[in-house]
Design a protein around this motif. Structure first.
Motif, PDB file in Angstrom:
ATOM      1  N   THR A 181       5.299   1.637  -7.852  1.00 56.97           N
ATOM      2  CA  THR A 181       4.120   0.767  -7.928  1.00 56.97           C
ATOM      3  C   THR A 181       4.504  -0.638  -8.366  1.00 56.97           C
TER       4      THR A 181
ATOM      5  N   ARG B  37       4.404  -7.930  -3.266  1.00 54.44           N
ATOM      6  CA  ARG B  37       3.185  -8.563  -2.781  1.00 54.44           C
ATOM      7  C   ARG B  37       2.884  -9.896  -3.471  1.00 54.44           C
TER       8      ARG B  37
ATOM      9  N   THR C 260      -5.589 -10.181  -5.942  1.00 54.09           N
ATOM     10  CA  THR C 260      -6.600  -9.275  -5.385  1.00 54.09           C
ATOM     11  C   THR C 260      -5.974  -8.089  -4.655  1.00 54.09           C
ATOM     12  N   ALA C 261      -4.752  -8.289  -4.140  1.00 52.32           N
ATOM     13  CA  ALA C 261      -4.115  -7.204  -3.394  1.00 52.32           C
ATOM     14  C   ALA C 261      -3.696  -6.053  -4.299  1.00 52.32           C
TER      15      ALA C 261
ATOM     16  N   ASP D 142      -5.377  -4.363  -6.466  1.00 51.57           N
ATOM     17  CA  ASP D 142      -6.364  -3.279  -6.503  1.00 51.57           C
ATOM     18  C   ASP D 142      -6.134  -2.278  -5.378  1.00 51.57           C
ATOM     19  N   ASP D 143      -5.924  -2.784  -4.158  1.00 56.00           N
ATOM     20  CA  ASP D 143      -5.710  -1.894  -3.024  1.00 56.00           C
ATOM     21  C   ASP D 143      -4.400  -1.131  -3.152  1.00 56.00           C
ATOM     22  N   LEU D 144      -3.358  -1.803  -3.658  1.00 52.74           N
ATOM     23  CA  LEU D 144      -2.067  -1.125  -3.828  1.00 52.74           C
ATOM     24  C   LEU D 144      -2.180   0.032  -4.805  1.00 52.74           C
TER      25      LEU D 144
ATOM     26  N   ALA E 163      -5.025   1.554  -5.925  1.00 55.20           N
ATOM     27  CA  ALA E 163      -5.984   2.571  -5.471  1.00 55.20           C
ATOM     28  C   ALA E 163      -5.384   3.430  -4.367  1.00 55.20           C
ATOM     29  N   GLY E 164      -4.514   2.817  -3.550  1.00 58.29           N
ATOM     30  CA  GLY E 164      -3.897   3.572  -2.468  1.00 58.29           C
ATOM     31  C   GLY E 164      -3.009   4.689  -2.980  1.00 58.29           C
TER      32      GLY E 164
END
Length: 414
Positions: A214, A221, A252-253, A255-257, A259-260
């Motif tokens: 992670t 990113r 902002t990216a 969160d998606d990383l 959560a994924g």
């Protein structure tokens, strides 16, 4: 008639008698003239012990109590050398301390000889014997301490994470470190912008590989280079992502990383510059993690310290008994630990933050504005006080419930 050995024994006795005073003078001189030596109290205390024990051993040698071939570095000196190796202090600083110490003690002793020995020839012979003996001592002892330094350095570097942890903790304690040495120990530049992270998995998961992956994804990113990753235990790690010299990155990216993946939670500190920013960013991330863990937020969640409500919750978390009293007094029945009360609190907090605009609140919580008005009215009724009454307490209590529930809520039955 006196001889050099006898006179030298007198100097040794004087050295032993003034041991404490001379030790203080040596340590003070080392601090002033060798800036590479650590200045934190623990290491200065070790340096004091090393200097004092060396003076004791030298006095024994000058008195003839110890044969020259049996000279060994005192344990305090060996320990100090090992600690310098752990800190990454250059061995040249250690050797310089021995040379400087010898110079200062010789200067003091020669003055004493000039006063105590009126015969110039005997004084010269005594000074020469002193110089020869002191060189033998420093040569033997420096060999021992440098050997101890090198062995400890090799052992310490074999365990890179231990070196990193020690350096990181010293930085977080705001100790004065040589920045270049700290960067070498960490394999990470301090003279740039940093994003501090605290990452953790669910209890029992113990998957640090997923945590490290992670960190790598986040660094790829939003970062400007390789991140510093420091495991703390089987479930938790600290990390710093280099942001370079640029301004605020787009986070902002993240969160998606996160959560994924779904199994790693992340607390973000504020972006900070240089060595102070390294520390401040971590402290913010650690405070955000405490908020997340007290609130029992699910895995795969990102908590940001730059969120004003998180910062407020971090302060409220420092005194949970007082915060519980605040919540009960400000919210009344709205403080109950039920799904219905939670929905009302969420809507009321959004309403307060949106400056009591039903339209803005409806857009934010994805509800019709009439539904928002209904919930706000119900929340105020459950509270038992008008919206404007004790407004600051109301906002703080709603923030505490948002982030620190169920720690601060009223459970069924009181």
């Amino acid at each position: 008639m006196s001889d050099p050995e006898t006179e030298l024994q007198g100097i040794a006795a004087l050295l032993a008698g003034r041991h404490a005073e001379l030790t203080d003078e040596l340590v003070r001189a080392f601090g002033e003239r060798i800036p590479e030596l650590p200045k934190d109290p623990a290491l200065v205390a070790l340096l004091h012990g090393s200097a004092g024990s060396n003076l004791e051993n030298l006095a024994h040698l000058l008195r003839g109590h110890v044969p020259a071939q049996q000279i060994r570095a005192p344990s305090a000196a060996v320990e100090y050398a090992r600690r310098l190796a752990q800190r990454g202090t250059s061995p040249s600083a250690l050797l310089r301390a021995y040379r400087l110490g010898q110079q200062l003690i010789l200067a003091w002793a020669v003055e004493e000889i000039a006063v105590r020995v009126p015969d110039p020839l005997l004084a010269l012979q005594t000074s020469n014997l002193l110089t020869q003996t002191s060189f033998e001592y420093v040569d033997a002892v420096s060999e021992d301490v440098i050997g101890a330094y090198q062995s400890e350095r090799e052992r310490w570097l074999a365990n890179r994470s231990a070196v990193q942890r020690e350096t990181v903790e010293a930085l977080l304690r705001d100790e004065r470190l040589d920045v270049a040495a700290a960067e070498a120990s960490l394999g990470y530049r301090l003279r740039q912008h940093h994003l501090g992270l605290v990452l953790w998995t669910a209890p029992g998961a113990g998957d640090l590989a997923a945590v490290e992956r992670t960190v790598g994804l986040i660094a790829d990113r939003v970062g400007a280079g390789h991140a510093l990753f420091v495991p703390r235990d089987r479930e938790t790690a600290w990390a710093w992502v280099p942001i370079g010299r640029a301004g605020e990155p787009d986070l902002t990216a993240i969160d998606d990383l996160v959560a994924g993946g779904g199994e790693v939670s992340v607390a973000l500190g504020p972006v900070g510059a240089g060595e102070p920013g390294f520390r401040v960013s971590h402290l913010g991330a650690a405070a955000a993690q405490e908020v997340a863990q007290l609130g029992q937020h699910p895995a795969g969640h990102v908590v940001r310290y730059d969120d004003p409500t998180v910062r407020a919750a971090a302060l409220l978390a420092r005194d949970l008994p007082a915060t519980r009293l605040l919540v009960r007094g400000a919210l009344g029945d709205l403080a109950e630990d039920t799904d219905g009360a939670a929905r009302l609190r969420e809507t009321l907090l959004a309403f307060v933050e949106e400056r009591e605009s039903y339209v803005a609140t409806a857009a934010r919580v994805h509800l019709h504005k009439n539904t928002v008005k209904y919930r706000v009215d119900r929340a105020i009724e459950a509270r038992g006080k008008a919206l404007g009454e004790e407004r600051l307490d109301l906002e703080l209590a709603l923030i505490a419930c948002k982030w620190l529930a169920p720690e601060v809520l009223v459970r069924a039955g009181g």
